[in-house]
Design a protein around this motif. Structure first.
Motif, short mmCIF file in Angstrom:
data_model
loop_
_atom_site.label_atom_id
_atom_site.label_comp_id
_atom_site.label_asym_id
_atom_site.label_seq_id
_atom_site.Cartn_x
_atom_site.Cartn_y
_atom_site.Cartn_z
N ARG A 101 0.83 -1.20 0.00
CA ARG A 101 0.00 0.00 0.00
C ARG A 101 0.87 1.25 0.00
NH1 ARG A 101 -4.92 -1.51 4.26
NH2 ARG A 101 -5.66 -3.36 3.12
N TRP A 102 1.94 1.22 0.80
CA TRP A 102 2.86 2.36 0.80
C TRP A 102 3.49 2.55 -0.58
CZ3 TRP A 102 8.12 1.77 -0.25
CH2 TRP A 102 8.86 2.96 -0.23
N PHE A 103 3.96 1.45 -1.19
CA PHE A 103 4.64 1.56 -2.46
C PHE A 103 3.71 2.07 -3.55
CE2 PHE A 103 6.54 -0.02 -6.42
CZ PHE A 103 7.83 0.46 -6.27
N LYS A 104 2.46 1.59 -3.57
CA LYS A 104 1.50 2.06 -4.57
C LYS A 104 1.24 3.55 -4.43
CE LYS A 104 -2.06 -0.61 -4.05
NZ LYS A 104 -3.42 -1.16 -4.34
N GLU A 105 1.18 4.02 -3.20
CA GLU A 105 0.93 5.45 -2.98
C GLU A 105 2.16 6.29 -3.30
OE1 GLU A 105 -0.30 8.51 0.67
OE2 GLU A 105 -0.38 6.34 0.97
N ALA A 106 3.34 5.79 -2.91
CA ALA A 106 4.57 6.57 -3.11
C ALA A 106 5.05 6.53 -4.55
CB ALA A 106 5.67 6.06 -2.17
N MET A 107 4.97 5.37 -5.20
CA MET A 107 5.52 5.19 -6.54
C MET A 107 4.53 4.47 -7.45
SD MET A 107 8.42 6.62 -6.05
CE MET A 107 9.18 6.27 -7.61
N PRO A 108 3.36 5.04 -7.71
CA PRO A 108 2.34 4.33 -8.49
C PRO A 108 2.79 3.98 -9.90
CG PRO A 108 1.77 6.65 -8.23
CD PRO A 108 2.91 6.39 -7.30
N HIS A 109 3.68 4.79 -10.48
CA HIS A 109 4.13 4.54 -11.85
C HIS A 109 5.16 3.40 -11.94
CE1 HIS A 109 7.04 7.21 -10.04
NE2 HIS A 109 7.89 6.98 -11.01
N LEU A 110 5.63 2.89 -10.78
CA LEU A 110 6.62 1.81 -10.79
C LEU A 110 6.05 0.46 -10.36
CD1 LEU A 110 9.83 3.53 -9.33
CD2 LEU A 110 9.23 3.12 -11.72
N GLN A 111 4.81 0.42 -9.86
CA GLN A 111 4.31 -0.82 -9.27
C GLN A 111 4.22 -1.95 -10.30
OE1 GLN A 111 0.43 1.15 -8.17
NE2 GLN A 111 -0.39 -0.84 -8.78
N LYS A 112 3.93 -1.65 -11.56
CA LYS A 112 3.83 -2.72 -12.56
C LYS A 112 5.20 -3.23 -13.01
CE LYS A 112 3.50 0.25 -16.67
NZ LYS A 112 2.65 0.60 -17.83
N HIS A 113 6.27 -2.60 -12.53
CA HIS A 113 7.62 -2.99 -12.91
C HIS A 113 8.33 -3.81 -11.82
CE1 HIS A 113 7.25 -0.34 -16.36
NE2 HIS A 113 6.86 0.62 -15.55
N VAL A 114 7.62 -4.16 -10.73
CA VAL A 114 8.23 -4.89 -9.62
C VAL A 114 8.30 -6.38 -9.96
CG1 VAL A 114 8.05 -5.52 -7.19
CG2 VAL A 114 7.43 -3.20 -7.93
N SER A 115 9.52 -6.93 -9.94
CA SER A 115 9.70 -8.35 -10.26
C SER A 115 9.95 -9.21 -9.03
CB SER A 115 10.88 -8.52 -11.23
OG SER A 115 12.10 -8.05 -10.66
N PHE A 116 10.40 -8.60 -7.91
CA PHE A 116 10.85 -9.41 -6.77
C PHE A 116 10.71 -8.62 -5.47
CE2 PHE A 116 14.44 -11.11 -4.12
CZ PHE A 116 13.99 -12.42 -4.00
#
Length: 266
Positions: A101-116
């Motif tokens: 939830r923190w990551f989606k709020e802080a970096m929404p444009h990067l969430q689809k690029h998380v591999s691990f």
């Protein structure tokens, strides 16, 4: 006689490359002094990024040193936060977050690029991994979660049962630390751990069952981070983010200052 000093080993970047896809994002939850986060960032490469979440300020600062030392080779972003869970409300030195939830709020444009995502927060590892599975939408990163020795000794805790249940619900398989031995249930995992470790059970971090890999059924690498994507600058501090130039511009500015060739692992 001098006491023997314990030396920490740095996991080579090659060990992470099956999971940290080149040019993508990884999250290290419980990064400690940065031994895994630094090598994960090198595996992701200069186009990728690794967010190193660490509670202890002194260890967070060590991650900042690692990030600066390797800034021309990789993007490591230290964040001084703690995971949310039982007991975390008593913390005063760091902000507590629910990781995804923190990551989606802080970096929404990067969430689809998380591999691990690597999770190593002792007794909170199982609950943090279960929360992550609950909060994911279309994203399907591989998750490596510590199975804390204290929890192995206690048996199948409610947190571990919840983790196995949630993994099955969202299409993830649970595997031992070799990432090939499939574990159908917590009870099976515990029986295998006891048989494997014998008298050493629950063992320490070297046990085959000290870590669990959660791997999606249809696993594939997410798209690489766009070259123009905004990535936080150092330091991130308590979870706030500010944009920095993409790596191509950073390297160009570094060359102008005469430091483009510097870098290394601390």
């Amino acid at each position: 006689r001098r006491p023997r000093r314990r030396r920490a080993a740095l996991t080579p970047p090659a060990a992470w490359r099956p999971w940290v896809c080149a040019g993508t994002v990884a999250i290290d939850v419980g990064a400690a002094w940065g031994d895994t986060a630094t090598s994960m960032a090198l595996a992701a490469g200069p186009r990728g990024a690794v967010f190193a979440l660490e509670l202890v300020p002194a260890l967070h600062h060590h991650n900042i040193i690692n990030a600066l030392a390797n800034r021309n080779l990789s993007r490591l972003i230290p964040v001084n936060v703690a995971v949310r869970g039982p007991g975390a409300g008593k913390l005063r030195s760091a902000r507590t977050v629910r990781v995804w939830r923190w990551f989606k709020e802080a970096m929404p444009h990067l969430q689809k690029h998380v591999s691990f995502v690597k999770i190593d927060v002792d007794a909170l590892s199982a609950s943090t991994a279960a929360q992550l599975l609950e909060d994911l939408a279309d994203e399907r990163p591989v998750i490596k979660a510590e199975w804390f020795a204290g929890d192995r000794k206690r048996g199948c805790t409610s947190e571990m049962e919840r983790l196995f249940e949630k993994a099955g619900t969202v299409g993830y398989g649970v595997y031992a630390a070799d990432a090939t031995t499939k574990l159908e249930s917590c009870a099976k995992a515990l029986a295998l751990a006891k048989a494997h470790d014998g008298a050493a059970f629950p063992g320490g971090g070297g046990s085959l069952y000290a870590d669990l890999y959660l791997i999606p059924a249809a696993r594939r690498c997410p798209p690489a981070v766009p070259r123009t994507a905004a990535v936080p600058a150092l330091p991130v501090g308590r979870g706030d983010v500010v944009s920095s130039p993409p790596p191509t511009r950073r390297r160009a500015s570094g060359a102008a200052r005469g430091d483009a060739g510097r870098g290394g692992v601390v």
